[in-house]
Design a protein around this motif. Structure first.
Motif, PDB file in Angstrom:
ATOM      1  N   ILE A   1       0.879  -1.275   0.148  1.00 44.66           N
ATOM      2  CA  ILE A   1       0.013   0.063   0.053  1.00 44.66           C
ATOM      3  C   ILE A   1       0.864   1.244  -0.014  1.00 44.66           C
ATOM      4  CG2 ILE A   1      -1.644   1.463   1.418  1.00 44.66           C
ATOM      5  CD1 ILE A   1      -2.822  -1.338   2.163  1.00 44.66           C
ATOM      6  N   VAL A   2       1.966   1.259   0.774  1.00 45.96           N
ATOM      7  CA  VAL A   2       2.937   2.345   0.974  1.00 45.96           C
ATOM      8  C   VAL A   2       3.464   2.621  -0.550  1.00 45.96           C
ATOM      9  CG1 VAL A   2       5.200   3.309   1.755  1.00 45.96           C
ATOM     10  CG2 VAL A   2       3.549   2.132   3.311  1.00 45.96           C
ATOM     11  N   ARG A   3       3.686   1.466  -1.067  1.00 38.79           N
ATOM     12  CA  ARG A   3       4.308   1.785  -2.749  1.00 38.79           C
ATOM     13  C   ARG A   3       3.308   2.259  -3.670  1.00 38.79           C
ATOM     14  NH1 ARG A   3       6.771  -3.327  -1.467  1.00 38.79           N
ATOM     15  NH2 ARG A   3       5.103  -4.377  -2.513  1.00 38.79           N
ATOM     16  N   GLU A   4       1.931   1.718  -3.371  1.00 41.88           N
ATOM     17  CA  GLU A   4       1.147   2.424  -4.321  1.00 41.88           C
ATOM     18  C   GLU A   4       0.850   3.655  -3.925  1.00 41.88           C
ATOM     19  OE1 GLU A   4      -3.705   1.535  -5.443  1.00 41.88           O
ATOM     20  OE2 GLU A   4      -2.546   0.319  -3.939  1.00 41.88           O
ATOM     21  N   GLY A   5       0.792   3.984  -2.663  1.00 39.12           N
ATOM     22  CA  GLY A   5       0.609   5.586  -2.218  1.00 39.12           C
ATOM     23  C   GLY A   5       1.805   6.255  -3.084  1.00 39.12           C
ATOM     24  N   VAL A   6       3.247   6.061  -3.110  1.00 37.94           N
ATOM     25  CA  VAL A   6       4.070   6.852  -3.660  1.00 37.94           C
ATOM     26  C   VAL A   6       3.980   6.985  -5.130  1.00 37.94           C
ATOM     27  CG1 VAL A   6       6.573   6.680  -4.179  1.00 37.94           C
ATOM     28  CG2 VAL A   6       5.754   5.921  -1.688  1.00 37.94           C
ATOM     29  N   SER A   7       3.554   5.820  -5.617  1.00 34.23           N
ATOM     30  CA  SER A   7       3.187   5.956  -7.146  1.00 34.23           C
ATOM     31  C   SER A   7       2.130   7.216  -7.660  1.00 34.23           C
ATOM     32  CB  SER A   7       2.929   4.745  -7.741  1.00 34.23           C
ATOM     33  OG  SER A   7       1.278   4.316  -7.579  1.00 34.23           O
ATOM     34  N   LEU A   8       1.287   7.354  -6.527  1.00 32.37           N
ATOM     35  CA  LEU A   8       0.227   8.018  -6.705  1.00 32.37           C
ATOM     36  C   LEU A   8       0.240   9.598  -6.108  1.00 32.37           C
ATOM     37  CD1 LEU A   8      -3.148   5.957  -5.712  1.00 32.37           C
ATOM     38  CD2 LEU A   8      -2.358   6.973  -7.824  1.00 32.37           C
ATOM     39  N   GLY A   9       1.886   9.801  -5.628  1.00 30.80           N
ATOM     40  CA  GLY A   9       1.951  10.997  -5.295  1.00 30.80           C
ATOM     41  C   GLY A   9       1.714  11.491  -3.641  1.00 30.80           C
ATOM     42  N   VAL A  10       1.727  10.305  -2.799  1.00 33.62           N
ATOM     43  CA  VAL A  10       1.614  10.371  -1.435  1.00 33.62           C
ATOM     44  C   VAL A  10       2.941  10.991  -0.961  1.00 33.62           C
ATOM     45  CG1 VAL A  10       1.021   9.456   0.874  1.00 33.62           C
ATOM     46  CG2 VAL A  10      -0.435   8.989  -1.215  1.00 33.62           C
ATOM     47  N   VAL A  11       3.158  12.104  -0.191  1.00 34.55           N
ATOM     48  CA  VAL A  11       4.411  12.557   0.110  1.00 34.55           C
ATOM     49  C   VAL A  11       4.989  12.042   1.395  1.00 34.55           C
ATOM     50  CG1 VAL A  11       4.200  14.556  -1.588  1.00 34.55           C
ATOM     51  CG2 VAL A  11       3.430  14.813   0.905  1.00 34.55           C
ATOM     52  N   GLN A  12       3.986  11.642   2.277  1.00 34.62           N
ATOM     53  CA  GLN A  12       4.690  11.210   3.535  1.00 34.62           C
ATOM     54  C   GLN A  12       3.209  10.067   4.236  1.00 34.62           C
ATOM     55  OE1 GLN A  12       6.810  11.976   5.582  1.00 34.62           O
ATOM     56  NE2 GLN A  12       7.673  13.985   5.261  1.00 34.62           N
ATOM     57  N   TYR A  13       4.052   9.396   5.062  1.00 35.28           N
ATOM     58  CA  TYR A  13       3.058   8.470   5.570  1.00 35.28           C
ATOM     59  C   TYR A  13       3.152   8.830   7.250  1.00 35.28           C
ATOM     60  CZ  TYR A  13       1.364   5.476   1.926  1.00 35.28           C
ATOM     61  OH  TYR A  13       0.690   4.992   0.991  1.00 35.28           O
ATOM     62  N   VAL A  14       2.265   8.721   8.033  1.00 32.94           N
ATOM     63  CA  VAL A  14       2.357   8.866   9.268  1.00 32.94           C
ATOM     64  C   VAL A  14       1.443   7.697  10.100  1.00 32.94           C
ATOM     65  CG1 VAL A  14       1.868  10.412  11.445  1.00 32.94           C
ATOM     66  CG2 VAL A  14       2.459  11.466   9.176  1.00 32.94           C
ATOM     67  N   LEU A  15       2.235   6.883  10.780  1.00 28.95           N
ATOM     68  CA  LEU A  15       1.384   5.634  11.163  1.00 28.95           C
ATOM     69  C   LEU A  15       0.593   6.099  12.633  1.00 28.95           C
ATOM     70  CD1 LEU A  15       3.914   2.967  10.850  1.00 28.95           C
ATOM     71  CD2 LEU A  15       1.892   3.248   9.264  1.00 28.95           C
ATOM     72  N   LYS A  16      -0.491   5.708  12.753  1.00 34.98           N
ATOM     73  CA  LYS A  16      -1.274   6.040  14.108  1.00 34.98           C
ATOM     74  C   LYS A  16      -0.791   4.874  15.192  1.00 34.98           C
ATOM     75  CE  LYS A  16      -5.707   7.331  11.743  1.00 34.98           C
ATOM     76  NZ  LYS A  16      -7.057   6.826  11.636  1.00 34.98           N
ATOM     77  N   PRO A  17      -0.820   4.966  16.423  1.00 37.96           N
ATOM     78  CA  PRO A  17      -1.109   6.574  16.929  1.00 37.96           C
ATOM     79  C   PRO A  17       0.229   7.427  16.622  1.00 37.96           C
ATOM     80  CG  PRO A  17      -0.743   5.207  18.658  1.00 37.96           C
ATOM     81  CD  PRO A  17      -0.581   4.199  17.515  1.00 37.96           C
ATOM     82  N   PHE A  18       0.178   8.708  16.496  1.00 41.36           N
ATOM     83  CA  PHE A  18       1.186   9.584  16.689  1.00 41.36           C
ATOM     84  C   PHE A  18       1.173  10.744  17.375  1.00 41.36           C
ATOM     85  CE2 PHE A  18      -1.675  10.577  13.364  1.00 41.36           C
ATOM     86  CZ  PHE A  18      -1.898  11.987  13.529  1.00 41.36           C
ATOM     87  N   THR A  19       2.203  11.427  17.761  1.00 37.43           N
ATOM     88  CA  THR A  19       2.275  12.544  19.003  1.00 37.43           C
ATOM     89  C   THR A  19       2.089  13.482  18.055  1.00 37.43           C
ATOM     90  OG1 THR A  19       4.717  12.925  18.855  1.00 37.43           O
ATOM     91  CG2 THR A  19       3.666  11.168  20.319  1.00 37.43           C
ATOM     92  N   PHE A  20       1.638  15.008  18.752  1.00 40.29           N
ATOM     93  CA  PHE A  20       1.782  16.185  17.912  1.00 40.29           C
ATOM     94  C   PHE A  20       3.314  16.428  17.316  1.00 40.29           C
ATOM     95  CE2 PHE A  20       2.822  20.623  18.659  1.00 40.29           C
ATOM     96  CZ  PHE A  20       2.319  21.236  17.635  1.00 40.29           C
ATOM     97  N   ALA A  21       4.310  16.079  18.188  1.00 40.47           N
ATOM     98  CA  ALA A  21       5.770  16.370  17.513  1.00 40.47           C
ATOM     99  C   ALA A  21       5.914  15.599  16.331  1.00 40.47           C
ATOM    100  CB  ALA A  21       6.783  15.983  18.677  1.00 40.47           C
ATOM    101  N   THR A  22       5.339  14.386  16.031  1.00 44.00           N
ATOM    102  CA  THR A  22       5.594  13.655  14.811  1.00 44.00           C
ATOM    103  C   THR A  22       5.119  14.395  13.842  1.00 44.00           C
ATOM    104  OG1 THR A  22       5.757  11.339  16.263  1.00 44.00           O
ATOM    105  CG2 THR A  22       5.133  11.569  13.809  1.00 44.00           C
ATOM    106  N   LEU A  23       3.712  14.715  13.906  1.00 44.26           N
ATOM    107  CA  LEU A  23       2.779  15.310  12.834  1.00 44.26           C
ATOM    108  C   LEU A  23       3.486  16.603  12.494  1.00 44.26           C
ATOM    109  CD1 LEU A  23       0.770  15.484  10.697  1.00 44.26           C
ATOM    110  CD2 LEU A  23      -0.947  16.382  12.400  1.00 44.26           C
ATOM    111  N   ARG A  24       3.892  17.517  13.607  1.00 44.53           N
ATOM    112  CA  ARG A  24       4.536  18.863  13.327  1.00 44.53           C
ATOM    113  C   ARG A  24       5.850  18.801  12.585  1.00 44.53           C
ATOM    114  NH1 ARG A  24       6.336  21.451  18.781  1.00 44.53           N
ATOM    115  NH2 ARG A  24       7.865  19.688  18.624  1.00 44.53           N
ATOM    116  N   ASP A  25       6.469  17.701  12.760  1.00 41.86           N
ATOM    117  CA  ASP A  25       7.868  17.599  12.034  1.00 41.86           C
ATOM    118  C   ASP A  25       7.587  17.118  10.633  1.00 41.86           C
ATOM    119  OD1 ASP A  25      10.906  16.746  11.875  1.00 41.86           O
ATOM    120  OD2 ASP A  25       9.849  15.007  11.213  1.00 41.86           O
TER     121      ASP A  25
END
Length: 226
Positions: free
Chosen positions: A90-114
């Motif tokens: 799924i990650v590879r397919e997303g990259v081919s469609l132009g997904v620029v980042q993946y953030v895995l749940k659950p994540f902290t505010f600091a992770t998304l801010r970065d």
């Protein structure tokens, strides 16, 4: 220039939390919240959006199907996938469609801010690269994680996920003792994870009175955008 973000997440609690996080990052503005693929399409028809913060599992279709349809319709908004999916296909397919980042749940505010900050830096890149090194640096700005996004020493992702899920499912909130019993960890460990959620802006705490002895802290999930 302000980057306008559409949060696409079927869980209203998570959607509010993600919007809260986005609103706390300088240079970003929440343009809207959608809880389904159809809702995202409607929002994009009436609102200018630069970036989608996209959950991949939506009630009316997969998030990548939404991205495919948007690309076919000529929408150029970038996508950061926010998901619990760990399937690399799924990650590879997303990259081919132009997904620029993946953030895995659950994540902290600091992770998304970065992730958002690095995306903004990459988006701001302009002009012609002088050579391969400059191209590599631009891509590294987008892709290379920073040390500051990691969890504090002694905390693990799976345990944080369990504590987060337990807290979110408790309408009245939890004490560290209650969280420890639900997750199967010690009270001290549970409190460390709960305090981490408070620091990240995902939970609030208040003393619980009415019992004999010293009051215990009650933790609750923050579910509304402020």
């Amino acid at each position: 220039m302000t980057i306008r973000v559409l949060v696409v997440e079927d869980d209203p609690v998570a959607a509010d939390a993600h919007a809260l996080y986005v609103g706390r990052v300088a240079g970003f503005k929440v343009a809207g919240i959608a809880h389904s693929r159809a809702g995202a399409v409607r929002a994009l028809e009436r609102t200018d959006v630069d970036l989608l913060l996209l959950d991949l599992y939506l009630p009316d279709g997969h998030g990548l199907a939404l991205v495919r349809s948007l690309r076919a319709a000529g929408h150029s908004a970038d996508v950061i996938a926010v998901t619990s999916a760990r399937d690399l296909a799924i990650v590879r397919e997303g990259v081919s469609l132009g997904v620029v980042q993946y953030v895995l749940k659950p994540f902290t505010f600091a992770t998304l801010r970065d992730r958002l900050t690095r995306y903004a830096e990459f988006r701001a890149s302009a002009g012609e690269a002088s050579g391969q090194d400059e191209v590599d640096r631009a891509l590294a700005t987008l892709r290379t994680p920073r040390v500051t996004t990691s969890l504090p020493k002694g905390l693990s992702g799976p345990t944080l996920e369990a504590v987060t899920r337990t807290l979110r499912e408790s309408a009245e909130g939890l004490t560290a003792t209650e969280a420890a019993a639900a997750v199967g960890i010690s009270r001290i460990t549970a409190r460390r994870y709960l305090e981490h959620l408070v620091t990240a802006g995902r939970a609030a705490r208040a003393p619980q009175y009415g019992q004999i002895g010293r009051p215990e802290l009650q933790y609750r999930w923050i579910s509304t955008v402020r």
